[in-house]
Every structure is written in C-alpha cells, then in structure tokens.
Design a protein around this motif. Structure first.
Motif, PDB file in Angstrom:
ATOM      1  N   LEU A 109       0.830  -1.202   0.000  1.00  0.00           N
ATOM      2  CA  LEU A 109       0.000   0.000   0.000  1.00  0.00           C
ATOM      3  C   LEU A 109       0.868   1.256   0.000  1.00  0.00           C
ATOM      4  CD1 LEU A 109      -2.875  -0.928   2.505  1.00  0.00           C
ATOM      5  CD2 LEU A 109      -3.105  -0.527   0.050  1.00  0.00           C
ATOM      6  N   GLN A 126      -7.026   4.614   3.616  1.00  0.00           N
ATOM      7  CA  GLN A 126      -6.525   5.030   2.298  1.00  0.00           C
ATOM      8  C   GLN A 126      -7.592   5.782   1.494  1.00  0.00           C
ATOM      9  OE1 GLN A 126      -5.749   1.775  -0.481  1.00  0.00           O
ATOM     10  NE2 GLN A 126      -7.274   0.504   0.565  1.00  0.00           N
ATOM     11  N   LYS A 160      -5.193  -5.791  -3.988  1.00  0.00           N
ATOM     12  CA  LYS A 160      -6.513  -6.319  -4.351  1.00  0.00           C
ATOM     13  C   LYS A 160      -6.463  -7.829  -4.549  1.00  0.00           C
ATOM     14  CE  LYS A 160      -7.905  -5.921  -8.606  1.00  0.00           C
ATOM     15  NZ  LYS A 160      -8.378  -5.362  -9.889  1.00  0.00           N
ATOM     16  N   LEU A 167      -6.910  -0.220   5.465  1.00  0.00           N
ATOM     17  CA  LEU A 167      -7.621  -0.211   4.186  1.00  0.00           C
ATOM     18  C   LEU A 167      -8.595   0.963   4.113  1.00  0.00           C
ATOM     19  CD1 LEU A 167      -8.454  -4.015   3.692  1.00  0.00           C
ATOM     20  CD2 LEU A 167      -6.673  -2.680   2.521  1.00  0.00           C
ATOM     21  N   HIS A 187     -11.404  -2.365   0.525  1.00  0.00           N
ATOM     22  CA  HIS A 187     -10.387  -1.919  -0.426  1.00  0.00           C
ATOM     23  C   HIS A 187     -10.993  -1.488  -1.759  1.00  0.00           C
ATOM     24  CE1 HIS A 187      -6.443  -1.516  -2.224  1.00  0.00           C
ATOM     25  NE2 HIS A 187      -6.720  -2.407  -3.166  1.00  0.00           N
ATOM     26  N   GLU A 188     -11.964  -2.258  -2.254  1.00  0.00           N
ATOM     27  CA  GLU A 188     -12.464  -2.052  -3.618  1.00  0.00           C
ATOM     28  C   GLU A 188     -13.771  -1.274  -3.694  1.00  0.00           C
ATOM     29  OE1 GLU A 188     -12.123  -5.419  -6.346  1.00  0.00           O
ATOM     30  OE2 GLU A 188     -11.236  -6.559  -4.700  1.00  0.00           O
ATOM     31  N   LYS A 225      -1.810  -0.949  -5.467  1.00  0.00           N
ATOM     32  CA  LYS A 225      -3.164  -1.300  -5.041  1.00  0.00           C
ATOM     33  C   LYS A 225      -3.694  -2.553  -5.751  1.00  0.00           C
ATOM     34  CE  LYS A 225      -4.537   3.338  -3.629  1.00  0.00           C
ATOM     35  NZ  LYS A 225      -5.563   4.413  -3.732  1.00  0.00           N
TER      36      LYS A 225
END
Length: 584
Positions: A71, A105, A80, A102, A278-279, A76
């Motif tokens: 990170l 960010q 992922k 996570l 994260h996504e 990224k």
C-alpha cells in the motif's frame, strides 16, 4: 485425520481489548474475540471445520506487514489480489490492523487529530461515559436492519453511539440503512474510536463508493444491481419473472443488500468485507450476482426451494437461502471475481444512467421547458445547499442587468436540482471569471484545470445564459494514451449542458436514455488545447470558445442531442464564470 486447529498462541497478537476466550465444544477449538462480543457456540454460525487445515497443505497467508508495504508503494492492484485470495480465518489477528489501514486510504479529509472522536462524543452526549439507557438513533438508520452480529448489549450501545456521532459530524447523510450493520461488523475487530474513523473515511471517500447516503442513491443502487443482473444473469432473472408473474422484479431487488448483510453467514461476510474495504461497493454487486445464480440452480435441484414454496415470497426466500448458502467463503468470492465484463467503468456508466433516469422522472418539461419541483426531497437543496446557493448568487456576474435577485436565485435552485446529488453537498467556489482574471485560456487552465467537477456559465453580449457541468478535470487534456498520444476527448456521462436564460433546459448525455451503444460520436464530452475549449461533439460542437475567451459558437451535437444554446449560433462572450466545489 483431524486437521490442524488454531490455539491461543496463534492469537496472541490479537487486539489487547479482548477479554474472553470462547471454546467450541464440538472440536475443543479456542475462539477469541474482542470484548464487545459475547457468542455462544449455538449462536455463532462459524464451525470449526471451516477453518481447519489439512497437514501439509496450509497456505502461506500474507501478513499485514507485507500488505502495508504494498500500500505504501501504491501497488493497489497487488493488494486487491492478495485480499481476494487470502482466506484468513475469521478470528485472525490481521484484521485489527488491516481494516483500519484499508479504510484510511480512502480518507479525503485531513487526518483527524488524536482525541477528536471523544471530543465529538462529549459534544453530542455531554460525557464520554457510556449511557445505560437506550440512545435514540439518527433518522438515516433503518430500525428494521440494526444488525448486531452477536454484539453484547455494551457493544450495541457503542454502535448506537458511533452512528449518532457520525450523524452529528455528517448532517447531510439523510438515508443510509447499511451504516449500522457495517458499524457492528467493524466493532468485532477494533476499538470504538477506530471504527468511527473507518466509517468517516468510507462515507467521505471520493474515488470509490462504499456507502450510499440518500434515499435517491439507495434506489439508484438497487436498480443498478437489477440492470446488471438482467445482462449478466439473464436466465436467473427470467426465471424469477416466470416464477412470480404477478410480482414486479423491483420487489425482489429492493432487498439486494440484505441478501448479503442479513442473510450470509458471518464468516462469509467477514471475508467479503476484506475486499469491500479496499475495492468498494462493486464487490457487493458481484456477490449479489453469484447469489442470484446459486439460488436459481438450487431452485431447480433442491425441493426445499421448490417454486410452489417460494413464489409467494421470493424476497424472503432469497435471504433464507443465503443463510444456508451451499458454498464456502472462498468459493463465493472466487465465483464473484470470475464474472467477466463487470468493470468499474461499466458499473459507473449504469449507475450514472440510472441516477439520471430517476431524476428525470421527477421533472416535467412543459412547452417552454420550465422545471417544476421534484416529487422527491432528495432532489431539493438541503439547508446547507441553500446557504451555498445564496453565496453563489452573490458572486454571479451573470445576474447583473438581466434579472432580479429573486429570479437569479430561482434560476440557481433549478440548476442545483440538475447536479448529481452528491455534488450538491459541497460549497461552490468561484475559480475563474473573465471580469476579474482576464480573458486568457492560459489563465483559465492555471486556475481551473485541477478541479473536478466544474460548473461553467457563459453570459453572451445578447444576455443569453447557458453553460455546462463538466465531470472531469480540464487537466486531462494533457493525459497520453499507451501510444503516447494525447486523447482528443475526455470526460464522463455525468457531463451535461444547460440553458438558463431566456429559457431553462437541461441536456444530459444521450447514452443515459439509450439501451445500446451509440458509437464514438455520442461520447465526445470535453476537449481542449492551447487554442480552444469544446464541450460536446459529433456533427457539431455544443459549446466552442476561442483562446481569448471572447468569441464562441454553439451547434447541435450527437453527444447531448441539444439544439444550439443561443439562436444565432455564434456568440460574443460578455462573462465566463467557472465554479468548483470545495471538498469534492
């Protein structure tokens, strides 16, 4: 052969706030959780065999240190893939560090100072002591879906307090039923203060969508899931329609998020959250599609889901099915991320198209294209937005010598109702005006190009007022493709044209109302270089201005299917003003 099981020694790095050790008598496995948890072996849906590992086949799970390094390096995509592939046990100590990192960010505001949360708690409640009495929940919470996920009474009180502080700090959140369940999940792995910081980062995220915050966007989301399902799970959707001919498909998809949050076992949910933090929400879209597909298959092979048993209440049947979902968390995620053609760009396009359609239904255009009030309060300015509009009306040069102040304000309210809902939450700021900064395209770029989005308003020497909402940075004119060539056009389908005087009309992207690809000429949103600025293309340019920002022309174009924005076609610019939005 009995597989390897986790012991207390494996968990010694877990949160220092833990206070209890839980023993599952089925396999004599230690299961340890933070102090907000109180889980009996009967209540907890996780079973030991789900996490036992066969000797010699234990995967090398990645550590938090490894992920943090990636990170910090901006890798990224690698992160992922790790999050998707590493099936950490539900009681792994990694999440107490991983999840806050996570979430952090995505933080768009300056990092909160130490003690900020507790100062907020004191402002809201007058004390930092946890009340033993029930706390009234904010209006954006759905009381029917305050899912505690086995939290103790104290844990639920902490969750109540967190969402109240968030409501105080973010008054523009008007409807967000998923906030409470996500709060409860976070409290399994971190402190109250850390959970609040995670939520604040997710709510304030600019690059990715995590949590919807209005009824309109909540509706847009489930309708987006429905539209995606119609393409990617055609047979399953057709089966639902045949199964329940008297029930609208909308009734099934309205509860899509509860298939996941209220239906899936907790160990599945935790693994989904690993990727979601994260996504973003696109992870949940993918999971929903897999659930639809699995449910369809079970209906055809399992008598428990016989059509005669479920056709009268398919929405609840889906949630019940999720509680007994026949695949492991790893297989569920693998299936979700194996769906092809479901890119972020594609999802964003469907989302924007759906949002624009919903907003357009609340607008009636009469012969002179006057806007009437929306039926939904989500399209009307909030109290903060009204202050923002008031401020903007005082800086507008376009109102001079043309209209009364009240007429100008009404005109701005109309324009405000056309903006994407999330943008109306931000304060507009005047970035550039020819009256103050001069008539130079170079100055225009210096003052405007890094802002996204921007609102461009033109007043001609004939007193016409029109302009465009520009969804992307003007700096993108400099971005090169893989071949080193600058892209001629850029922008997204959120871009739209408008006319405010003498007529009021909005001209959105033609792709919003289209069911098929209209070709390249329908996606010519923005273009610019050292000599000119263009908005809209395809057999004409909707707005074109020269390098001196003095002369321009307007034509019909395929991108917006608009008429010329002023009768003469050619115009001389009296004033050009460009607004940005603070914090957007």
């Amino acid at each position: 052969m009995v597989g390897k099981v986790l012991t207390i020694r494996d968990l010694e790095q877990f949160s220092s706030r833990r206070s209890s050790v839980y023993v599952d008598p089925e396999c004599d496995k230690f299961f340890e959780l933070p102090n907000f948890m109180a889980v009996s072996s009967n209540d907890l849906t996780t079973k030991c065999q789900c996490w036992q590992l066969s000797p010699g086949k234990e995967p090398a799970l990645r550590t938090f240190t490894e992920i943090k390094q990636l990170l910090d390096q901006g890798k990224k995509r690698e992160v992922k893939n790790i999050l998707r592939e590493n099936s950490w046990p539900i009681n792994s100590p990694i999440r107490s560090q991983l999840w806050p990192t996570l979430c952090a960010q995505h933080q768009s505001k300056p990092q909160m100072v130490d003690g900020f949360y507790w100062e907020m708690v004191h402002q809201v409640f007058g004390t930092t002591e946890l009340s033993e009495k029930p706390i009234m929940l904010p209006a954006f919470v759905d009381a029917a879906h305050c899912l505690p996920y086995h939290l103790t009474r104290t844990g639920r009180s902490v969750a109540d307090r967190i969402v109240n502080v968030l409501a105080y700090d973010c008054p523009d959140i008007t409807y967000s039923p998923v906030l409470y369940p996500i709060t409860s999940i976070l409290l399994h792995f971190m402190s109250e203060e850390e959970a609040y910081h995670c939520l604040a980062a997710l709510v304030g995220s600019k690059e990715k969508v995590f949590i919807n915050q209005t009824k309109l966007l909540h509706e847009v989301t489930w309708k987006t899931v429905m539209q995606i399902a119609k393409k990617h799970q055609k047979s399953s959707v057709s089966y639902f329609q045949r199964l329940c001919p008297g029930v609208k498909l909308e009734r099934v998809f309205m509860d899509w998020c509860w298939w996941i949050l209220a239906g899936l076992p907790f160990q599945h949910l935790v693994r989904i959250m690993d990727c979601y933090f994260h996504e973003g929400i696109k992870v949940l879209y993918r999971i929903a599609l897999v659930i639809i597909n699995l449910f369809h298959k079970e209906c055809q092979s399992n008598n428990e889901w016989n059509p005669d048993n479920i056709k009268n209440d398919i929405a609840n049947a889906l949630i019940k099915f999720c509680k007994k979902i026949p695949v492991s968390p790893a297989k569920l995620l693998h299936a979700a991320f194996s769906i092809r053609g479901l890119s972020s760009t594609y999802i964003s396009r469907i989302f924007i198209k759906t949002e624009m359609l919903l907003k357009s239904r609340s607008v009636l255009n009469s012969g002179n294209k006057q806007l009437v009030k929306s039926r939904s309060s989500d399209n009307l300015p909030t109290s903060q937005s009204q202050v923002n509009i008031q401020m903007m009306s005082h800086t507008l040069t376009i109102r001079e010598r043309v209209m009364h102040t009240e007429t100008c304000r009404n005109m701005l309210f109309t324009l405000w109702s056309w903006l994407p809902v999330r943008i109306t939450m931000y304060q507009p700021v005047l970035l550039y005006t020819t009256e103050e900064h001069g008539c130079s395209l170079t100055t225009f770029y210096v003052r405007v190009e890094q802002h996204e989005p921007t609102l461009m308003m033109i007043k001609t020497c004939n007193n016409e007022v029109f302009g465009a909402y520009c969804s992307s940075r003007w700096f993108e004119r400099n971005i090169k493709d893989d071949k080193g060539q600058r892209q001629a056009y850029f922008g997204t389908g959120e871009t739209f044209l408008f006319s405010l005087y003498p007529e009021r009309a909005k001209y959105p992207w033609v792709g919003i109302a289209a069911d098929k690809d209209l070709g390249h000429s329908s996606e010519l949103f923005m273009a610019a270089d050292a000599k000119m600025i263009t908005i809209g293309g395809g057999e004409g340019q909707a707005i074109w201005m020269d390098e001196n920002i003095r002369f321009g022309k307007t034509d019909s174009c395929k991108t917006f299917n608009n008429p010329p924005l002023c009768p003469s076609g050619d115009f001389e610019i009296r004033v050009l003003e460009v607004y940005g939005f603070v914090g957007a």
